[in-house]
Motif scaffolding. Structure first.
Motif: not given
Length: 271
Positions: A77-79, A10, A73, A71, A108, A106, A92, A115
């Motif tokens: 989670g993902s970015l 990521t 995840l 941050i 999740d 971000y 989101d 965050v």
């Protein structure tokens, strides 16, 4: 859960798109994650530029001149870097909007990530300051791991997954490294010889490096910063293969629970 290779993937995916770019706005749709998002985040970031993107353990660090965004995840989670015009979905929770019209989003679903904001050096933050060495760094070597193990009677799998001992060796990669090193996951950490720890250190480094090179392991939720899945799952030798044949000797792989986590091993190859 995203593990070290997924987090590293990521970081590498988002870095070229945001380093040197300036925050224009921060949109917080859901502040209640594992820890509440600091209220000042949307006030302090606009006008600041991203100096670097780095990783410490499973934490992603976006550094600016006046502090760092931290941050995590979490479980799901993902970015992703998108155009700001792309509509946000249900999960989101945060958009970091940049002056060039892009957004770091971000997402999740389980809201177990984080965050956060710190004006301290990130390594002094309470979540990071007690972490062990990075597994791919020179500080993580045979002598270090062997010495740390001498007073530890817990299972070796739990030992190498302790982030105070070494960061980022999550469940998937602990299973894989122990199999390749020929070590039974339930063997007491202090009963393993230095020679066998040398093999384990080598396999941890090799396994994590290979996973990073292939973009991580996609199981349920993970995709990289570019939205693409990782491909290391195709090379998993034991994780998720309980009941199937060992790729080395053909023996049926066994599954047990250690620290509430699925643990798969070969009773013939691992001692």
């Amino acid at each position: 859960m995203p593990e070290l290779p997924e987090v590293e993937t990521t970081c590498r995916g988002i870095a070229p798109h945001i380093i040197g770019h300036t925050f224009q706005n921060v949109i917080i749709r859901q502040a209640k994650l594992r820890w509440a998002i600091p209220e000042e985040l949307s006030q302090v970031l606009p006008g600041m530029a991203v100096n670097s993107v780095s990783r410490r353990g499973k934490y992603i660090l976006l550094a600016t001149d006046h502090g760092s965004v931290i941050i995590h995840l979490g479980m799901s989670g993902s970015l992703r870097v998108l155009l700001a015009s792309v509509a946000a979905g249900t999960h989101d929770h945060v958009d970091f909007v940049f002056s060039d019209g892009k957004v770091l989003r971000y997402t999740d679903p389980r809201r177990f990530g984080a965050v956060l904001w710190t004006t301290l050096a990130p390594e002094q933050h309470k979540l990071l300051k007690s972490l062990g060495p990075e597994p791919l760094a020179d500080a993580f070597d045979t002598a270090y791991l062997f010495e740390r193990s001498r007073t530890k009677q817990l299972a070796v799998k739990n030992f190498i997954m302790d982030s105070h001992v070494v960061v980022g060796v999550g469940n998937i990669y602990a299973n894989e490294a122990l199999f390749k090193a020929g070590i039974h996951p339930n063997r007491a950490a202090n009963k393993i010889s230095k020679v066998r720890y040398q093999r384990l250190v080598d396999e941890i480094k090799h396994t994590l490096t290979a996973a990073i090179d292939q973009g991580g392991t996609t199981l349920k939720d993970f995709v990289g910063g570019d939205g693409k899945p990782g491909y290391f799952k195709q090379e998993l030798m034991v994780y998720g293969r309980a009941g199937k044949s060992c790729v080395i000797c053909g023996t049926e792989l066994q599954e047990i629970r250690l620290a509430q986590r699925s643990t798969v091993y070969c009773k013939h190859c691992q001692r």
